[in-house]
Design an enzyme around this catalytic site. Structure first.
Site, PDB file in Angstrom:
ATOM      1  N   HIS A 450       4.566  -8.784   5.153  1.00 35.80           N
ATOM      2  CA  HIS A 450       3.914  -8.888   3.847  1.00 35.80           C
ATOM      3  C   HIS A 450       2.407  -8.612   3.926  1.00 35.80           C
ATOM      4  CE1 HIS A 450       3.975  -9.578  -0.307  1.00 35.80           C
ATOM      5  NE2 HIS A 450       4.664 -10.709  -0.372  1.00 35.80           N
ATOM      6  N   ASP A 454       4.239  -4.767   0.033  1.00 37.70           N
ATOM      7  CA  ASP A 454       4.416  -5.632  -1.127  1.00 37.70           C
ATOM      8  C   ASP A 454       5.901  -5.854  -1.390  1.00 37.70           C
ATOM      9  OD1 ASP A 454       1.681  -5.813  -1.561  1.00 37.70           O
ATOM     10  OD2 ASP A 454       1.641  -4.026  -2.826  1.00 37.70           O
TER      11      ASP A 454
END
Length: 476
Positions: A450, A454
């Site tokens: 992450h 996204d």
């Protein structure tokens, strides 16, 4: 005639290997290219073939010993029965008695590790600057003083270069990620090599500099250094075995797996998303062609080549999942090199299908089956496990529905493929009517980093992969 058996260099960055098992014992007859011993390195576990035929007459290292590359580990005797001298250990010599027997000529030592090229002889200006910085004093008028100073500085430079070149790429990447100057660490490996354990211990001690601090020039003798912000990781308390417990030492491979998994958890921001994929068309396609495929191609057809090919198409559409992180930069890899996790009786290894996007279903099947077979017979080479850009693991082969796999550093995503099982599913026909059908279903779990991926991109990528597999448009 005797033949020396040396620790082979299993790749450019490999400096040492651990002998995990001797397949022959002293006195055994060995044929040329017959497996002689097994080793474990930073890259692969491998069987090492005998370089010649003969009788194994001497073994210099035991199972579990770590040996520098190119060091003699054993000797084979040929037909003439000659033997080679064992490597002489470094022993402090005592003065010989006055009436001792004539000294025996020294036994030549076996060849050592590949030498590292020495740096050029430093100039006089460099010597003077270094002496001033370190507070040294040389009598430059004394004959040979300049040469002595140059040789001393060159030796220090050589040691520095040796330490850096003896550190593996993984260690150097960890150092770069945490802003650590490897040359400042005391290595416990061969020839002062900084090992993964060394650098991880350094980081856990809280002594590592931040990347911003590492970029600043370091003074030789700072008067009041500012303390670095410590990085604290919880250290588990030692566990004492109880009565009747069995204690087993971790293998080299198991320790490397543990280190790599722990490092990945500390490096990446792991998030996992799961999709349900209808694999019915893939199942029918494989059932239709698997017999003729084996006859024409010479290898079995599994579900994985279909998944690999769909993956490469999806990766081209969403290249962020094929990237790597370097400091504050994102590197989008041009090649798609698919790592495929292979479970072994003694651990796990991830060989790599190079340029997978250029291969057909047949080419992917050949590559995958060949790598898996060689992994299980310890025939992989370092290049076979290097350069991966995206990894696939298949817990479904053991019946697992899905898991949350850990990212294989320095990659940023990994796909877990669950078992393909029959389940009732609501299906809508062309007229828009719904009905219950028995379909071959599987869960696909994508773990992504992450830091740079996204959630929306991860969902789009996995959704596109689902679309490709459910469409079943493949050429065999």
């Amino acid at each position: 005639m005797s033949t020396e058996v040396v620790m082979p260099q299993m790749g450019e960055s490999i400096a040492e290997g651990t002998i995990t098992r001797w397949l022959k014992k002293v006195g055994d007859q060995v044929e040329r290219d017959e497996p002689l011993f097994e080793i474990s390195t930073d890259k692969v576990d491998a069987e090492i073939p005998s370089p010649a035929a003969g009788v194994l007459s001497q073994v210099f290292y035991n199972e579990g010993d770590t040996v520098e590359v190119n060091k003699v580990v054993a000797v084979l005797n040929g037909s003439d029965g000659a033997t080679a001298a064992a490597p002489a250990p470094a022993v402090e010599q005592s003065p010989a008695p006055a009436q001792s027997a004539p000294a025996t000529p020294p036994i030549p030592a076996p060849p050592g590790p590949t030498a590292v090229a020495a740096p050029p002889v430093p100039s006089m200006e460099t010597v003077v600057q270094a002496a001033a910085t370190e507070g040294r004093s040389y009598d430059y008028d004394r004959p040979g003083a300049v040469e002595d100073a140059q040789q001393k500085l060159q030796a220090e430079m050589s040691a520095e270069e040796l330490r850096k070149t003896k550190s593996s790429p993984l260690v150097r990447n960890i150092a770069k990620e945490h802003g650590i100057d490897i040359s400042r660490l005391e290595g416990t490996g061969m020839s002062g090599r900084v090992t993964k354990n060394d650098i991880m211990s350094f980081i856990e001690s809280g002594a590592a500099l931040s990347p911003q601090q590492a970029m600043q020039p370091q003074a030789k003798a700072p008067s009041a250094p500012a303390p670095a912000t410590p990085i604290q990781f919880p250290v588990p308390a030692p566990v004492q075995p109880g009565t009747g417990d069995q204690v087993e030492q971790m293998s080299v491979m198991r320790k490397k797996i543990a280190e790599h998994m722990t490092l990945s958890q500390r490096t990446s921001a792991h998030v996992t998303t799961v999709y349900e994929v209808d694999m019915t068309r893939i199942v029918k396609l494989r059932d239709q062609y698997k017999g003729s495929f084996f006859q024409n191609v010479g290898t079995k057809l599994t579900y994985m080549p279909f998944i690999f090919q769909a993956l490469t198409t999806a990766i081209r559409q969403f290249p962020i999942v094929n990237a790597q992180v370097s400091g504050d930069q994102i590197i989008y890899k041009r090649e798609i090199n698919l790592g495929m996790a292979v479970a072994l009786d003694w651990g796990l290894i991830v060989p790599v299908i190079k340029r997978a996007d250029e291969l057909s279903i047949a080419g992917l099947a050949r590559a995958a089956n060949d790598l898996a077979d060689r992994a299980r017979t310890k025939q992989l080479k370092p290049d076979d496990v290097a350069g991966g850009t995206f990894t696939v693991t298949n817990p479904g082969v053991f019946g697992g529905l899905f898991g949350t796999p850990i990212i294989n550093q320095p990659q940023v995503a990994i796909l877990g493929v669950g078992a393909i099982v029959k389940r009732p599913k609501v299906v809508t026909n062309d007229e828009g009517d719904d009905y219950i059908a028995i379909r071959h279903m599987a869960y696909f779990a994508l773990t992504f980093d992450h830091r740079i991926i996204d959630g929306s991109d991860a969902e789009k990528f996995l959704g596109y992969l689902k679309q490709l597999l459910e469409a079943g448009q493949f050429t065999i």
